[in-house]
Design a protein around this motif. Structure first.
Motif, PDB file in Angstrom:
ATOM      1  N   LEU A 275       0.849  -1.184   0.000  1.00 33.97           N
ATOM      2  CA  LEU A 275       0.000   0.000   0.000  1.00 33.97           C
ATOM      3  C   LEU A 275       0.890   1.240   0.000  1.00 33.97           C
ATOM      4  O   LEU A 275       1.719   1.425   0.887  1.00 33.97           O
ATOM      5  N   GLU A 276       0.695   2.098  -0.995  1.00 33.14           N
ATOM      6  CA  GLU A 276       1.444   3.343  -1.055  1.00 33.14           C
ATOM      7  C   GLU A 276       0.763   4.376  -0.164  1.00 33.14           C
ATOM      8  O   GLU A 276      -0.366   4.781  -0.424  1.00 33.14           O
ATOM      9  N   VAL A 277       1.464   4.796   0.876  1.00 36.00           N
ATOM     10  CA  VAL A 277       0.890   5.713   1.844  1.00 36.00           C
ATOM     11  C   VAL A 277       1.753   6.961   1.909  1.00 36.00           C
ATOM     12  O   VAL A 277       2.983   6.884   2.038  1.00 36.00           O
ATOM     13  N   SER A 278       1.114   8.118   1.816  1.00 32.02           N
ATOM     14  CA  SER A 278       1.809   9.390   1.988  1.00 32.02           C
ATOM     15  C   SER A 278       1.259  10.084   3.231  1.00 32.02           C
ATOM     16  O   SER A 278       0.101   9.890   3.601  1.00 32.02           O
ATOM     17  N   MET A 279       2.089  10.910   3.847  1.00 32.58           N
ATOM     18  CA  MET A 279       1.678  11.586   5.079  1.00 32.58           C
ATOM     19  C   MET A 279       2.081  13.044   5.018  1.00 32.58           C
ATOM     20  O   MET A 279       3.194  13.383   4.604  1.00 32.58           O
ATOM     21  N   HIS A 280       1.166  13.923   5.434  1.00 37.16           N
ATOM     22  CA  HIS A 280       1.410  15.361   5.456  1.00 37.16           C
ATOM     23  C   HIS A 280       0.960  15.919   6.801  1.00 37.16           C
ATOM     24  O   HIS A 280      -0.010  15.443   7.386  1.00 37.16           O
ATOM     25  N   GLU A 281       1.662  16.942   7.250  1.00 36.04           N
ATOM     26  CA  GLU A 281       1.315  17.604   8.514  1.00 36.04           C
ATOM     27  C   GLU A 281       1.233  19.109   8.293  1.00 36.04           C
ATOM     28  O   GLU A 281       2.072  19.682   7.588  1.00 36.04           O
ATOM     29  N   ASP A 282       0.249  19.737   8.900  1.00 25.73           N
ATOM     30  CA  ASP A 282       0.097  21.189   8.907  1.00 25.73           C
ATOM     31  C   ASP A 282       0.078  21.669  10.353  1.00 25.73           C
ATOM     32  O   ASP A 282      -0.580  21.063  11.215  1.00 25.73           O
ATOM     33  N   GLY A 283       0.781  22.735  10.602  1.00 29.08           N
ATOM     34  CA  GLY A 283       0.816  23.273  11.960  1.00 29.08           C
ATOM     35  C   GLY A 283       1.985  22.708  12.752  1.00 29.08           C
ATOM     36  O   GLY A 283       2.791  21.914  12.263  1.00 29.08           O
ATOM     37  N   THR A 284       2.059  23.136  13.983  1.00 32.37           N
ATOM     38  CA  THR A 284       3.151  22.727  14.868  1.00 32.37           C
ATOM     39  C   THR A 284       2.694  21.571  15.739  1.00 32.37           C
ATOM     40  O   THR A 284       1.710  21.686  16.483  1.00 32.37           O
ATOM     41  N   ALA A 285       3.425  20.457  15.613  1.00 36.63           N
ATOM     42  CA  ALA A 285       3.083  19.283  16.410  1.00 36.63           C
ATOM     43  C   ALA A 285       3.384  19.549  17.883  1.00 36.63           C
ATOM     44  O   ALA A 285       4.343  20.222  18.234  1.00 36.63           O
ATOM     45  N   ARG A 286       2.517  19.015  18.754  1.00 38.85           N
ATOM     46  CA  ARG A 286       2.688  19.164  20.196  1.00 38.85           C
ATOM     47  C   ARG A 286       2.464  17.816  20.872  1.00 38.85           C
ATOM     48  O   ARG A 286       1.770  16.943  20.317  1.00 38.85           O
ATOM     49  N   PRO A 287       3.036  17.626  22.056  1.00 39.90           N
ATOM     50  CA  PRO A 287       2.800  16.367  22.785  1.00 39.90           C
ATOM     51  C   PRO A 287       1.313  16.205  23.099  1.00 39.90           C
ATOM     52  O   PRO A 287       0.626  17.160  23.451  1.00 39.90           O
ATOM     53  N   LEU A 288       0.848  14.999  22.957  1.00 39.93           N
ATOM     54  CA  LEU A 288      -0.558  14.696  23.214  1.00 39.93           C
ATOM     55  C   LEU A 288      -0.691  13.941  24.533  1.00 39.93           C
ATOM     56  O   LEU A 288       0.225  13.217  24.938  1.00 39.93           O
ATOM     57  N   PRO A 289      -1.825  14.077  25.195  1.00 43.24           N
ATOM     58  CA  PRO A 289      -2.103  13.204  26.346  1.00 43.24           C
ATOM     59  C   PRO A 289      -2.077  11.747  25.898  1.00 43.24           C
ATOM     60  O   PRO A 289      -2.398  11.438  24.733  1.00 43.24           O
ATOM     61  N   PRO A 290      -1.698  10.809  26.763  1.00 43.02           N
ATOM     62  CA  PRO A 290      -1.574   9.399  26.356  1.00 43.02           C
ATOM     63  C   PRO A 290      -2.834   8.847  25.701  1.00 43.02           C
ATOM     64  O   PRO A 290      -2.739   8.142  24.695  1.00 43.02           O
ATOM     65  N   ALA A 291      -4.014   9.148  26.249  1.00 49.15           N
ATOM     66  CA  ALA A 291      -5.246   8.601  25.673  1.00 49.15           C
ATOM     67  C   ALA A 291      -5.494   9.146  24.274  1.00 49.15           C
ATOM     68  O   ALA A 291      -5.874   8.402  23.353  1.00 49.15           O
ATOM     69  N   VAL A 292      -5.271  10.445  24.075  1.00 42.74           N
ATOM     70  CA  VAL A 292      -5.470  11.048  22.756  1.00 42.74           C
ATOM     71  C   VAL A 292      -4.417  10.533  21.776  1.00 42.74           C
ATOM     72  O   VAL A 292      -4.714  10.271  20.601  1.00 42.74           O
ATOM     73  N   ASP A 293      -3.181  10.382  22.249  1.00 44.77           N
ATOM     74  CA  ASP A 293      -2.102   9.886  21.398  1.00 44.77           C
ATOM     75  C   ASP A 293      -2.416   8.474  20.908  1.00 44.77           C
ATOM     76  O   ASP A 293      -2.277   8.162  19.714  1.00 44.77           O
ATOM     77  N   LEU A 294      -2.869   7.603  21.814  1.00 41.10           N
ATOM     78  CA  LEU A 294      -3.232   6.239  21.427  1.00 41.10           C
ATOM     79  C   LEU A 294      -4.425   6.244  20.480  1.00 41.10           C
ATOM     80  O   LEU A 294      -4.452   5.481  19.494  1.00 41.10           O
ATOM     81  N   THR A 295      -5.401   7.106  20.739  1.00 43.74           N
ATOM     82  CA  THR A 295      -6.580   7.164  19.878  1.00 43.74           C
ATOM     83  C   THR A 295      -6.211   7.574  18.457  1.00 43.74           C
ATOM     84  O   THR A 295      -6.688   6.978  17.476  1.00 43.74           O
ATOM     85  N   ALA A 296      -5.358   8.590  18.318  1.00 49.32           N
ATOM     86  CA  ALA A 296      -4.941   9.025  16.988  1.00 49.32           C
ATOM     87  C   ALA A 296      -4.219   7.902  16.245  1.00 49.32           C
ATOM     88  O   ALA A 296      -4.454   7.665  15.044  1.00 49.32           O
ATOM     89  N   TYR A 297      -3.345   7.199  16.948  1.00 51.61           N
ATOM     90  CA  TYR A 297      -2.617   6.084  16.318  1.00 51.61           C
ATOM     91  C   TYR A 297      -3.581   4.989  15.869  1.00 51.61           C
ATOM     92  O   TYR A 297      -3.489   4.487  14.744  1.00 51.61           O
ATOM     93  N   ARG A 298      -4.502   4.601  16.744  1.00 50.23           N
ATOM     94  CA  ARG A 298      -5.411   3.503  16.400  1.00 50.23           C
ATOM     95  C   ARG A 298      -6.339   3.890  15.250  1.00 50.23           C
ATOM     96  O   ARG A 298      -6.703   3.038  14.436  1.00 50.23           O
ATOM     97  N   ILE A 299      -6.749   5.147  15.185  1.00 51.31           N
ATOM     98  CA  ILE A 299      -7.620   5.561  14.078  1.00 51.31           C
ATOM     99  C   ILE A 299      -6.870   5.471  12.752  1.00 51.31           C
ATOM    100  O   ILE A 299      -7.404   4.986  11.743  1.00 51.31           O
ATOM    101  N   ILE A 300      -5.628   5.931  12.736  1.00 55.46           N
ATOM    102  CA  ILE A 300      -4.826   5.808  11.506  1.00 55.46           C
ATOM    103  C   ILE A 300      -4.634   4.342  11.158  1.00 55.46           C
ATOM    104  O   ILE A 300      -4.786   3.931   9.997  1.00 55.46           O
ATOM    105  N   GLN A 301      -4.318   3.535  12.135  1.00 57.79           N
ATOM    106  CA  GLN A 301      -4.093   2.110  11.903  1.00 57.79           C
ATOM    107  C   GLN A 301      -5.332   1.433  11.339  1.00 57.79           C
ATOM    108  O   GLN A 301      -5.266   0.694  10.341  1.00 57.79           O
TER     109      GLN A 301
END
Length: 399
Positions: A275-301
């Motif tokens: 699978l060809e996957v590209s990734m783009h980011e806009d804005g300044t990345a910031r540390p996320l709370p653990p629950a939000v960080d895990l949620t973002a990862y699982r949604i992408i996955q």
């Protein structure tokens, strides 16, 4: 019909009242002590037998025993607290089971009638006779006081038991709710893990089968990736199932939960699966709370897993947009969905539950220009609180 134990208790009360009445009959009007007269036995038997109805009809029982007590003086007997023992017992039962107003309305006339009937048939009164009659009247009131005390105690114990029952039901309900939430959370983790890893393993096996005859090196590479994928799946499965261990079981260390920092590794795994996957980011990345960080990862996955399983395309795009108070995670593809010969799974449901659990929202559906879109808006509470503190400090300085 009364149970055997209750019949035994009622019989004991009736027998005790009969014996006490006879003891009261030992003292005669001439202040001599002699065996009870025949009317004493009659009054004792009738009034004591009436006590069997004191639970079902306490008012009627009190009035009936009072009427028997009023016959003591006309029959030439001496009115004492002992001979009116059935009246005292019925007064106690009335106070225990009746309302306060009813108790007062029945017992006060009963006491007055007992004293008045004796005064009507006895001519000469001494101070001893007066004190005796006062004692008879007071015995009814004392019995009523003890009865009300017993009623209040029973009411208090009933309230305490009801509170304890409600507290127990509340604890049980809360425990069931927590167990259900934990089951859903573990089921969601297992679904994301199994769906992702099995999809990757299936894609890598398909690549190996495709190049088995023409490109042996590529086949070996795909098989090596397949081995890594299955090993990683077993490790994550073991760690997830380890959540079910006892709290004091610390024999195995647990790995930290994945987050956005592991997304590049995740995308590389999908790329190796074809699978060809590209990734783009806009804005300044910031540390996320653990629950939000895990949620973002699982949604992408999960979104990329659905692309691999269902989309008729070989490419997908991941986009992260960082804002002041939230981060938007978007996964899109430009392929249509393949027909399903199996019932729908829980991928989208699980992603929505994850987003809602951290205070975010998730939308998913077909795009107008073709393909499919999954977009999640996840809050950044730490950044929001910091911004509020900064605004508050600025306003304070301005004042």
């Amino acid at each position: 019909m009364l149970p055997p134990g209750k019949w035994w208790r009622e019989g004991t009360v009736v027998a005790a009242a009969f014996v006490v009445c006879l003891l009261g009959g030992l003292l005669h009007v001439d202040d001599t002590v002699a065996p009870p007269l025949t009317p004493t036995y009659l009054i004792a038997a009738v009034s004591s037998a009436m006590l069997l109805a004191r639970h079902r009809a306490p008012v009627a029982t009190t009035m009936a025993t009072t009427a028997c007590g009023m016959l003591v003086a006309p029959m030439g007997l001496l009115l004492t607290p002992l001979i009116v023992a059935p009246v005292v017992i019925s007064a106690y039962s009335l106070a225990v089971r009746g309302e306060r107003r009813v108790t007062v309305a029945v017992l006060l006339p009963s006491a007055v009638l007992l004293v008045a009937s004796t005064a009507f048939f006895e001519a000469d009164f001494s101070w001893a006779d007066t004190s005796r009659l006062v004692t008879v009247a007071a015995s009814l009131l004392v019995a009523a006081v003890f009865g009300r005390s017993a009623w209040h105690r029973r009411a208090y114990l009933a309230v305490v038991e009801e509170r304890a029952r409600r507290a127990e039901e509340s604890r049980d309900s809360e425990a069931r709710r927590k167990v259900a939430e934990e089951r859903v959370r573990i089921a969601r983790e297992l679904h994301d893990l199994v769906a992702h890893q099995i999809t990757l393993a299936n894609a890598q096996a398909a690549v190996a089968a495709h190049f088995f005859d023409t490109r042996p090196e590529q086949t070996r590479t795909s098989l090596a990736e397949l081995v890594k994928t299955t090993r990683h799946a077993l490790d994550e499965l073991r760690a997830t199932v380890g959540l079910l261990r006892q709290p004091d079981d610390t024999s195995e260390p647990t790995d930290p939960a994945p987050g956005l920092s592991q997304v590049p590794t995740l995308l590389n795994a999908f790329r190796r699966a074809g699978l060809e996957v590209s990734m783009h980011e806009d804005g300044t990345a910031r540390p996320l709370p653990p629950a939000v960080d895990l949620t973002a990862y699982r949604i992408i996955q999960e979104a990329l897993t659905n692309v691999t399983k269902h989309a008729a395309t070989g490419s997908a795009q991941v986009h992260l947009a960082w804002n002041r108070d939230h981060v938007t995670v978007t996964v899109t593809d430009d392929g249509g969905r393949t027909p399903q010969d199996r019932p729908p799974g829980y991928g989208l449901i699980g992603m929505r539950e994850r987003a809602t659990a951290v205070g975010g929202t998730l939308t998913a559906g077909a795009r107008a220009e073709g393909g499919f879109l999954v977009s999640a808006h996840l809050p950044l509470p730490a950044a929001e609180n910091a911004a509020r503190r900064t605004d508050g400090a600025t306003n304070s300085e301005g004042r």
